[in-house]
Design an enzyme around this catalytic site. Sequence first.
Site, short mmCIF file in Angstrom:
data_model
loop_
_atom_site.label_atom_id
_atom_site.label_comp_id
_atom_site.label_asym_id
_atom_site.label_seq_id
_atom_site.Cartn_x
_atom_site.Cartn_y
_atom_site.Cartn_z
N HIS A 20 -4.93 -3.67 -2.80
CA HIS A 20 -4.52 -2.62 -3.74
C HIS A 20 -4.32 -3.16 -5.15
O HIS A 20 -3.78 -2.46 -6.01
CB HIS A 20 -3.25 -1.93 -3.24
CG HIS A 20 -3.48 -1.09 -2.03
ND1 HIS A 20 -3.81 0.26 -2.10
CD2 HIS A 20 -3.50 -1.41 -0.72
CE1 HIS A 20 -3.98 0.72 -0.87
NE2 HIS A 20 -3.80 -0.28 -0.02
N SER A 53 0.79 -1.24 0.00
CA SER A 53 0.00 0.00 0.00
C SER A 53 0.81 1.28 0.00
O SER A 53 0.38 2.29 -0.52
CB SER A 53 -0.94 0.00 1.20
OG SER A 53 -0.20 -0.09 2.40
N LYS A 81 -11.56 0.33 -2.17
CA LYS A 81 -10.63 0.95 -3.13
C LYS A 81 -11.21 0.83 -4.54
O LYS A 81 -11.98 1.69 -4.95
CB LYS A 81 -9.25 0.31 -2.96
CG LYS A 81 -8.71 0.63 -1.55
CD LYS A 81 -7.45 -0.03 -1.21
CE LYS A 81 -6.89 0.46 0.11
NZ LYS A 81 -7.78 0.40 1.27
#
Lengths: 80, 396
Positions: free
Chosen positions: B213, B185, B244
Site C-alpha cells: 500500500h 491496509s 494497487k
Amino acid sequence: MPDYNDFLNRIYEVLKPFAKHGLILNEDSELVTELGLTSLQVMELIEQIEDHFDISVPLNILPDIRTIQDLAKQLEKLSN
Amino acid sequence: MSLFDKFQPIIEIRAELEKAGVMPFGAVTEKILSPTEAIVNGHKVILAGTNNYLGLTFDPECIAAAKQAVEEQGTGTTGSRMANGTFAEHVKLEQELAAFFDRKHSIVFSTGYAATMGMGSTLAGPGDVILMDADSHASIYDGVRLGGADMVRFRHNDTADLEKRLRRLGERAANTLIIVEGIYSMMGDQAPLKEIAAIKREYGGMLMVDEAHSLGMLGAHGRGVAEAAGVEDDVDFVVGTFSKSLGATGGYCVSNHPELEAVRFAIRSYIFTASPSPSVIASTRVALRLMQERPQLRERLWENAHRLHAGLKRLGLQVSPQVSPVVAVTIKNRDQAIAWWNELLQRGAYVNLVMPPASPTRDSLLRCSVSAAHSIEQVDRIVEAFAALQTSAAVG
C-alpha cells in the site's frame, strides 16, 4: 521458573471477567465453546500471560488448545 | 456433525444481511466507467475504496501495451514460471523492478498474495522464528502458518514489544524473520521502520517489509516507507503487489541477498501456479515506468488523501490517526456500519465495509482509499455522502 500451577492461577485471574452467570472456572473449562472467547480475546489472554511471565508464546500452539488445562500445559512446556 | 457446521457464523450473518436487503460482500460492479466511477448494484457511484492509488487502470499507454501483448503473445502463458511460463517479458519486469528498487534480485509472482504468502512460508521453516506485527495482512498469517516456523506476534507498531520479544529469543534472534507492512491496509498507518531497523541491527535476524500500500507513494523514488525512513539497507526483502498503484495483478519480492535466486525454486506459490498473463505483465511494465515519469500522480494522490481525511474529520467522524491514501472511519456498531455502507452506496460513494475479524479491532470500518484520478469535486462528494449520513442519523 513458573510451573503448571503458576500458569493455571494466572489464567484463572485473567479469565475472571468471563466467568459469568455463576460459572466456576476449572481446568476443563473450554475457552471458546464454554467461556465464549473470540479469537481476538484469546490473543489478548495470551498477551497478558506473556507480559506477566516475560515469555513469548508462538501462535503455533493455539490449534492444540481447547481448555484452560491445555493452555497451562503448553505454557509449562514452553518455559522448560 | 457436518463439514458445514463451522460455517454457521457466516451463514447467520449472510441471512441477517439478506433479510436487511444488503449484501455488502457481494456487490457487483455492473459497468466500470473510469478509474473512479462505476455502476454498482444499479447505482452510479464514485469508487472510493479500490486501492487504485495512481489511477492507472485506464491509462491509454497501459491499455495499448496490454492489447499488443494479447495479440502477440496470447491470452495466457498456461504454465508455471519453472515450466513453460517464463516469457522474456517476465524476466524484463524482474530486471526493471530490481532497477527501480535499486536491488540486485527480484522475483515476479502471479499475485500479491502469492508473493507475501510464498516468501513468508519459505524463508522461515521449522526451528526458525517469525516475529510479525499483529495487524499483518492475511497473506502473511497464511504463509507463516504454512512454513512451520515458530510464529510470534508483537503488538501493532509497538517497537518496545518487538524489542522485548527479540531479547527473549536470545541466540534464536539470528534465525528470526521480522515481518511488517509499510502502510497498513486497513487503517493506513505507517510502520515505524526507522526504529524497527535499529532494533533489527541490534538483535540480528532479517527484516521483510510488505510495501503493497506504499509503492509509488513514499520515498524520493516512490519505493515506499523503507525509502522514506532511510533504512532500505536494513530491509532484507521487500514484497508487494501490482494490483494497487500499478493497476494490474501480480506480486514481487526484491532483495540484495544472492540467495533469493535459490529461494525462488523453493517457493511453492511461485512453482505450482501459472505465471502472470502477458497482458498483465505488459501493462504492469508500463505502469511501473509511468509511476516514475509522473511524480504529479503522487502529488495529486496526497492532496486527495489530505482533503478526504480533513473532510471526514471535520464531520466529527473517528478517522484513522495518520493521513494516508487509506482513510478508515471507525464505527463501533456493526449494524450501523452495514446500514451506512448501504446508504453511502445509494448516495453515490462505494467504500469498503470491514467487519471483525478482518478489522484490526472489535469495531467495524468504512474504509475509503483515494486515487490520484479522483477530482477535488469527487473527493468532496465522498465527504458530502458521509455528511448526509450523519444528518439522516440525527433526524432518524
